[in-house]
Design an enzyme around this catalytic site. Structure first.
Site, PDB file in Angstrom:
ATOM      1  N   TYR A  70       0.843  -1.206   0.000  1.00  0.00           N
ATOM      2  CA  TYR A  70       0.000   0.000   0.000  1.00  0.00           C
ATOM      3  C   TYR A  70       0.875   1.253   0.000  1.00  0.00           C
ATOM      4  O   TYR A  70       0.627   2.200  -0.730  1.00  0.00           O
ATOM      5  CB  TYR A  70      -0.894  -0.005   1.247  1.00  0.00           C
ATOM      6  CG  TYR A  70      -1.886   1.125   1.294  1.00  0.00           C
ATOM      7  CD1 TYR A  70      -3.143   0.970   0.716  1.00  0.00           C
ATOM      8  CD2 TYR A  70      -1.569   2.326   1.913  1.00  0.00           C
ATOM      9  CE1 TYR A  70      -4.063   2.007   0.757  1.00  0.00           C
ATOM     10  CE2 TYR A  70      -2.482   3.363   1.950  1.00  0.00           C
ATOM     11  CZ  TYR A  70      -3.733   3.201   1.374  1.00  0.00           C
ATOM     12  OH  TYR A  70      -4.630   4.222   1.413  1.00  0.00           O
ATOM     13  N   ASP A  80      -0.808  19.898 -20.383  1.00  0.00           N
ATOM     14  CA  ASP A  80      -1.489  18.606 -20.486  1.00  0.00           C
ATOM     15  C   ASP A  80      -0.680  17.794 -21.484  1.00  0.00           C
ATOM     16  O   ASP A  80      -0.720  18.037 -22.693  1.00  0.00           O
ATOM     17  CB  ASP A  80      -2.932  18.809 -20.973  1.00  0.00           C
ATOM     18  CG  ASP A  80      -3.680  17.484 -21.145  1.00  0.00           C
ATOM     19  OD1 ASP A  80      -3.024  16.425 -21.156  1.00  0.00           O
ATOM     20  OD2 ASP A  80      -4.922  17.510 -21.274  1.00  0.00           O
ATOM     21  N   PHE A 124     -10.313  20.449 -23.624  1.00  0.00           N
ATOM     22  CA  PHE A 124     -10.718  19.054 -23.751  1.00  0.00           C
ATOM     23  C   PHE A 124     -11.980  18.897 -22.899  1.00  0.00           C
ATOM     24  O   PHE A 124     -12.163  19.642 -21.925  1.00  0.00           O
ATOM     25  CB  PHE A 124      -9.593  18.095 -23.307  1.00  0.00           C
ATOM     26  CG  PHE A 124     -10.010  16.671 -23.515  1.00  0.00           C
ATOM     27  CD1 PHE A 124     -10.158  16.176 -24.801  1.00  0.00           C
ATOM     28  CD2 PHE A 124     -10.336  15.850 -22.453  1.00  0.00           C
ATOM     29  CE1 PHE A 124     -10.622  14.881 -25.017  1.00  0.00           C
ATOM     30  CE2 PHE A 124     -10.786  14.554 -22.666  1.00  0.00           C
ATOM     31  CZ  PHE A 124     -10.927  14.069 -23.944  1.00  0.00           C
ATOM     32  N   THR A 125     -12.837  17.968 -23.267  1.00  0.00           N
ATOM     33  CA  THR A 125     -14.165  17.866 -22.621  1.00  0.00           C
ATOM     34  C   THR A 125     -14.093  17.814 -21.097  1.00  0.00           C
ATOM     35  O   THR A 125     -14.751  18.597 -20.405  1.00  0.00           O
ATOM     36  CB  THR A 125     -14.911  16.616 -23.124  1.00  0.00           C
ATOM     37  OG1 THR A 125     -14.026  15.495 -23.001  1.00  0.00           O
ATOM     38  CG2 THR A 125     -15.351  16.759 -24.570  1.00  0.00           C
ATOM     39  N   LYS A 154      -2.886   7.312 -22.382  1.00  0.00           N
ATOM     40  CA  LYS A 154      -2.332   7.707 -23.685  1.00  0.00           C
ATOM     41  C   LYS A 154      -0.807   7.721 -23.570  1.00  0.00           C
ATOM     42  O   LYS A 154      -0.139   6.896 -24.163  1.00  0.00           O
ATOM     43  CB  LYS A 154      -2.861   9.075 -24.096  1.00  0.00           C
ATOM     44  CG  LYS A 154      -4.380   9.059 -24.329  1.00  0.00           C
ATOM     45  CD  LYS A 154      -4.894  10.420 -24.743  1.00  0.00           C
ATOM     46  CE  LYS A 154      -6.396  10.428 -24.828  1.00  0.00           C
ATOM     47  NZ  LYS A 154      -6.928  10.404 -26.182  1.00  0.00           N
ATOM     48  N   ARG A 209     -17.092  14.179 -32.368  1.00  0.00           N
ATOM     49  CA  ARG A 209     -16.404  15.290 -31.712  1.00  0.00           C
ATOM     50  C   ARG A 209     -16.948  16.570 -32.329  1.00  0.00           C
ATOM     51  O   ARG A 209     -16.366  17.131 -33.237  1.00  0.00           O
ATOM     52  CB  ARG A 209     -14.879  15.191 -31.889  1.00  0.00           C
ATOM     53  CG  ARG A 209     -14.223  14.030 -31.186  1.00  0.00           C
ATOM     54  CD  ARG A 209     -13.925  14.223 -29.708  1.00  0.00           C
ATOM     55  NE  ARG A 209     -15.012  14.038 -28.773  1.00  0.00           N
ATOM     56  CZ  ARG A 209     -14.841  13.720 -27.496  1.00  0.00           C
ATOM     57  NH1 ARG A 209     -13.641  13.507 -27.000  1.00  0.00           N
ATOM     58  NH2 ARG A 209     -15.857  13.612 -26.686  1.00  0.00           N
ATOM     59  N   PHE A 264     -22.403  13.510 -24.152  1.00  0.00           N
ATOM     60  CA  PHE A 264     -21.985  12.605 -25.230  1.00  0.00           C
ATOM     61  C   PHE A 264     -21.674  11.213 -24.720  1.00  0.00           C
ATOM     62  O   PHE A 264     -21.723  10.243 -25.464  1.00  0.00           O
ATOM     63  CB  PHE A 264     -20.767  13.172 -25.971  1.00  0.00           C
ATOM     64  CG  PHE A 264     -19.538  13.311 -25.109  1.00  0.00           C
ATOM     65  CD1 PHE A 264     -19.333  14.467 -24.376  1.00  0.00           C
ATOM     66  CD2 PHE A 264     -18.600  12.299 -25.033  1.00  0.00           C
ATOM     67  CE1 PHE A 264     -18.207  14.601 -23.563  1.00  0.00           C
ATOM     68  CE2 PHE A 264     -17.463  12.419 -24.231  1.00  0.00           C
ATOM     69  CZ  PHE A 264     -17.279  13.574 -23.489  1.00  0.00           C
TER      70      PHE A 264
HETATM   71  N1  F0G Z   1      -6.441  15.471 -21.700  1.00  0.00           N
HETATM   72  C1  F0G Z   1      -6.459  15.048 -22.969  1.00  0.00           C
HETATM   73  C2  F0G Z   1      -5.757  15.829 -24.016  1.00  0.00           C
HETATM   74  C3  F0G Z   1      -7.146  13.880 -23.304  1.00  0.00           C
HETATM   75  O1  F0G Z   1      -7.156  13.470 -24.574  1.00  0.00           O
HETATM   76  C4  F0G Z   1      -7.798  13.147 -22.281  1.00  0.00           C
HETATM   77  C5  F0G Z   1      -8.570  11.957 -22.595  1.00  0.00           C
HETATM   78  C6  F0G Z   1      -7.749  13.631 -20.971  1.00  0.00           C
HETATM   79  C7  F0G Z   1      -7.051  14.792 -20.717  1.00  0.00           C
HETATM   80  C8  F0G Z   1      -8.429  12.926 -19.847  1.00  0.00           C
HETATM   81  O2  F0G Z   1      -7.690  11.784 -19.517  1.00  0.00           O
HETATM   82  O3  F0G Z   1      -9.253   9.881 -20.047  1.00  0.00           O
HETATM   83  O4  F0G Z   1      -7.241   9.557 -18.581  1.00  0.00           O
HETATM   84  O5  F0G Z   1      -9.182  10.840 -17.784  1.00  0.00           O
HETATM   85  N2  F0G Z   1      -8.926  11.635 -23.753  1.00  0.00           N
HETATM   86  C9  F0G Z   1      -9.660  10.426 -24.118  1.00  0.00           C
HETATM   87  C10 F0G Z   1     -10.034  10.454 -25.585  1.00  0.00           C
HETATM   88  C11 F0G Z   1     -10.811  10.120 -23.249  1.00  0.00           C
HETATM   89  O6  F0G Z   1     -10.736   9.522 -26.009  1.00  0.00           O
HETATM   90  O7  F0G Z   1      -9.621  11.352 -26.319  1.00  0.00           O
HETATM   91  P1  F0G Z   1      -8.387  10.451 -18.958  1.00  0.00           P
END
Ligand code: F0G
Length: 482
Positions: A80, A223, A132-133, A266, A389, A455
């Site tokens: 842990y 990021d 980003f979303t 990623k 998108r 979405f």
């Molecule tokens: N920032 C970027 C540029 C991303 O593309 C993503 C995730 C995140 C932050 C959030 O990271 O998913 O680990 O919580 N992108 C995915 C996509 C979901 O399908 O483009 P996460």
């Protein structure tokens, strides 16, 4: 990918890896695909993977791991607190970025949650090249507001501009002067800018952005989720980077920023995330939050096996053979689509191939979601799952007003090292058929509309019975073929 000259003068991508583990795929008949799409409410997030042939939804957590990553997973130490696994990941992150401190989190948006809670106060603004979303959702949830100041070229669908992810530095300076140090929570630069088509920023641009931030005493947050694609393009397209190693470029970028966070779904080809910094004060503030929301400081909500895989994956991010595979496949796919006159974002970026749904379906108004309609139609036509998108990926403001997206895109992600060239050719072929029959495709309307991140789990229905016409045309053209 390798730079190999071919005898016949033509060139095509050549992989520098071989496939050693496979997963069987199904291609179900078009009628079954239509049924699956209806059951999913025309939302590709709600499809069952067993109904999907090529999963081009995302590159998140689905890149193919290397044998070294899989081997490392077996060595994980699951204590842990104080595990050796953490030491290895901590070392890998801090070596990659040249930083002093690493703080783990379960994925990228968890970092966004913590950073927004720490820095964003009601009424503050977060300037960024593009949102980003999940980033936007966390900032607005904390009462902040985002300002997108991407360069004008960033929103041009077709372009030859090499760095469409650049920030407009003059606009940044003006924003800083207007809001002052107290009014700006932080500035955010996103590598491989996701929502405008996986487009990179230049090192030169980051240097200018950093100078403005430091001049005003405002933290610059990177990021780095899509950093590997961005690095590939820095090396390829930016003369000043040509003589630098990938690691030197990364170290220089890190020096220019105050906090770096990433989705290791990623970057690092695993499932996890984290933040790093060399600033004692930032480290202390973030550290207080990690055990509260993520898990103890030596795992942050991640499985230790994934942490081992990420440590190796981050090392492999500096291997040009590894990081070029995604962008070179994407470039190949974009060229194939352009030859068939299919509207697609240029220049090719990272992450995936982005079809311009507004041009593809120019008869569908934006409030009937052309990108969502294209995602639905393409799955029915091919069994390939892409991701909307566009306007569906936006959300209503507090007054119920629905903002229209800058771009309406169907993203066809190319998870790294996953697909073969013949599978890419199949996707291109089916998209070409759909383009020929695009007038058959109609719009969508919501039947269930969630308030936040709609979405992900919203449901829609076709505005007419256009999907039946599409299936009938497919049968006429392809007989009993899958
Ligand atoms: N920032 C970027 C540029 C991303 O593309 C993503 C995730 C995140 C932050 C959030 O990271 O998913 O680990 O919580 N992108 C995915 C996509 C979901 O399908 O483009 P996460």
């Amino acid at each position: 990918m390798a730079n190999v000259k071919f005898f016949n003068g033509q060139s095509f991508p050549l992989e520098m890896h071989k496939v050693r583990i496979i997963q069987k795929l199904n291609l179900i008949p078009i009628e079954a695909r239509q049924e699956a799409m209806a059951a999913a409410g025309n939302n590709t997030f709600l499809l069952k993977n067993r109904d999907v042939f090529m999963d081009m939804l995302t590159d998140s957590g689905v890149n193919a791991m290397s044998d070294r990553q899989l081997a490392a997973m077996m060595l994980a130490d699951d204590s842990y607190a104080g595990s050796e696994t953490f030491e290895r990941l901590d070392k890998a992150v801090n070596t990659l970025f040249g930083t002093r401190y690493f703080l783990p989190a379960h994925q990228g948006r968890a970092c966004e949650n913590l950073l927004s809670q720490i820095f964003v106060r009601p009424g503050t603004v977060v300037p960024m090249n593009y949102h980003f979303t999940t980033t936007k959702a966390h900032i607005t949830l904390n009462g902040g507001r985002i300002e997108e100041i991407i360069v004008d070229e960033g929103l041009a669908v077709t372009s030859t501009f090499p760095f469409k992810g650049n920030m407009d530095v003059d606009k940044l300076e003006q924003l800083m002067q207007r809001h002052g140090r107290e009014g700006v929570a932080f500035v955010r630069m996103e590598a491989g800018t996701n929502l405008v088509g996986g487009q990179p920023f230049s090192l030169e641009n980051l240097e200018q952005v950093s100078a403005v931030c430091r001049g005003h005493g405002v933290p610059l947050v990177l990021d780095a989720s899509l950093l590997s694609d961005n690095l590939y393009f820095n090396k390829l397209r930016e003369p000043a980077c040509a003589g630098m190693s990938l690691h030197q470029i990364t170290l220089r970028m890190a020096e220019l920023c105050d906090i770096i966070y990433f989705s290791a779904r990623k970057l690092g080809f695993g499932r996890g995330g984290g933040m790093c910094t060399s600033n004692d004060e930032h480290f202390r503030r973030i550290r207080e939050m990690v055990p509260l929301y993520e898990g103890f400081l030596t795992y942050g909500g991640m499985s230790v096996r994934e942490m081992e895989a990420i440590a190796i994956g981050l090392e492999e991010t500096l291997d040009p053979d590894m990081i070029s595979q995604g962008p070179i496949f994407i470039e190949y796919m974009v060229e194939q689509l352009l030859q068939r006159r299919i509207p697609v974002i240029t220049p090719p970026g990272g992450l995936g191939c982005h079809v311009d749904a507004r041009a593809f379906l120019d008869h569908i108004p934006q409030n009937q979601y052309p990108a969502g309609a294209l995602a639905s139609a393409f799955f029915i036509a091919s069994g390939v799952r892409g991701m909307e998108r566009g306007t569906l990926s936006e959300q209503r403001d507090e007054n119920g007003h629905e903002p229209m997206a800058d771009m309406e895109l169907l993203r066809l992600a190319l998870p790294r090292r996953v697909f073969t060239l013949s599978q890419v050719n199949y996707a291109v072929d089916r998209l070409a058929w759909l383009y020929d029959n695009r007038r058959l495709v109609g719009g969508l309307r919501f039947t269930e509309e969630p308030r936040v991140l709609r979405f992900f789990f919203g449901k829609l229905a076709p505005v007419t019975d256009w999907q039946n016409d599409l299936v009938a045309r497919f049968r006429t053209d392809f007989g009993d073929s899958l």
